[in-house]
Design an enzyme around this catalytic site. Structure first.
Site, PDB file in Angstrom:
ATOM      1  CB  ILE A 131       3.732  -1.344  -0.853  1.00 12.22           C
ATOM      2  CG1 ILE A 131       4.494  -2.176   0.182  1.00 12.22           C
ATOM      3  CG2 ILE A 131       3.796   0.152  -0.527  1.00 12.22           C
ATOM      4  CD1 ILE A 131       4.023  -2.014   1.622  1.00 12.22           C
ATOM      5  CE  LYS A 132      -5.069   0.350  -2.328  1.00 12.56           C
ATOM      6  NZ  LYS A 132      -6.445   0.294  -1.764  1.00 12.56           N
ATOM      7  CG  LEU A 133       3.240   3.335  -3.313  1.00 14.08           C
ATOM      8  CD1 LEU A 133       4.322   2.733  -4.187  1.00 14.08           C
ATOM      9  CD2 LEU A 133       3.829   4.416  -2.418  1.00 14.08           C
TER      10      LEU A 133
END
Length: 318
Positions: A131-133
């Site tokens: 998950i990219k944040l």
């Protein structure tokens, strides 16, 4: 003789920075990364229209409210593209949380849960997803909670040592320090050109890599956002490098001999006391390049997310 890309693969895990499925077939990377800009680009490729149609049809079964349908279709499209990419890479896909949530920890966590659920409904285990944040304080705090749940994260738009240190202290799985965008800022600010070895982006990633290895952090360093193959060659030995198709092609066509530049530390020292929020914000604020590039990066991803939603809205309204 092995080409430069093949040599690089012996030192570093190569990741494709693209949503273009054909490019991934060509260069056979280990993993792939996407972002709102790359999803928008992929959505305009005619061969992928069936992925959009599927996302639209699914969204219409989830809600009768147009705004909710747009949100659902956008998430489903990102996952559909990710699922196709995972058929081609043995490793992981990075899928990004809406950049407009970059300063909202709880909504970022909720969006991450939704993306993981959509992947799981498509038969993809969370062990194959990152998950990219954005590497804001709120994004890092969201990642810390997600990691504790067993959801691995990729912290992106990372331009400063303060961001990198906070990510390691939060137990984040992977960071994406941006090389080329740091170079862009310094070239504009100073009017100078930089040789790859002195490139400010290369220097930044090298410093982060060495700090992580010296302090025994397990967080993976994945250099990103490259402007030329010289930057990439200077970071041979980095845990991972995510590279766009045009530079992958240039590396594949090069016969330049390379060697590992980044090497793991032979001894480690104890980790420092973790940064507080106040310390993080102060240290980050002391770096004008990082402040400007993070803000710009979030704005630009939000703009491309908005363009994608306009396209989806038109299809949903038909």
């Amino acid at each position: 003789m092995a080409n430069t890309l093949e040599q690089l693969k012996s030192y570093t895990t190569i990741v494709a920075d693209t949503g273009d499925i054909e490019a991934i077939k060509r260069y056979q990377p280990e993993d792939a990364t996407t972002n709102p800009s790359l999803i928008l680009k992929a959505a305009q490729i005619p061969e992928y229209s069936y992925l959009i149609d599927n996302a639209i049809a699914w969204a219409q079964t989830q809600s009768t409210e147009l705004e909710q349908q747009i949100d659902d279709a956008s998430d489903k499209l990102a996952v559909n593209i990710g699922v196709e990419i995972l058929k081609l890479v043995p490793g992981r896909i990075s899928t990004e949380v809406d950049a407009r949530l970059s300063f909202d920890k709880e909504k970022s966590i909720a969006k991450a849960h939704k993306l993981v659920r959509l992947y799981q409904e498509a038969g993809i285990d969370k062990s194959r997803i990152l998950i990219k944040l954005a590497s804001t304080w709120e994004g890092i705090c969201a990642a810390k909670e997600l990691e504790q749940e067993g959801i691995n994260c990729n912290l992106t738009l990372l331009f400063s040592f303060a961001q990198a240190r906070a990510c390691a202290e939060a137990g984040v799985y992977l960071i994406s320090p941006f090389v080329g965008r740091i170079l862009d800022w310094y070239k504009k600010d100073t009017g100078k050109d930089y040789a790859p070895a002195n490139d400010p982006g290369v220097v930044s990633v090298t410093e982060i890599y060495n700090y992580y290895k010296q302090h025994g952090y397990n967080t993976v360093v994945m250099g990103a956002s490259f402007r030329n193959i010289g930057e990439i060659i200077e970071l041979a030995g980095c845990d991972r490098l995510t590279i766009g198709p045009s530079l992958l092609e240039e590396l594949a066509n090069s016969q330049a001999q390379i060697q590992a530049k980044l090497l793991p530390a032979t001894t480690t020292v104890a980790a420092e006391t973790p940064l507080t929020e106040a310390q993080f914000r102060w240290d980050f604020n002391q770096d004008p390049m990082a402040v400007e590039k993070l803000a710009e990066g979030i704005r630009n991803f939000a703009i491309d997310q908005g363009k994608l939603e306009v396209m989806l809205k038109a299809k949903l309204s038909n």
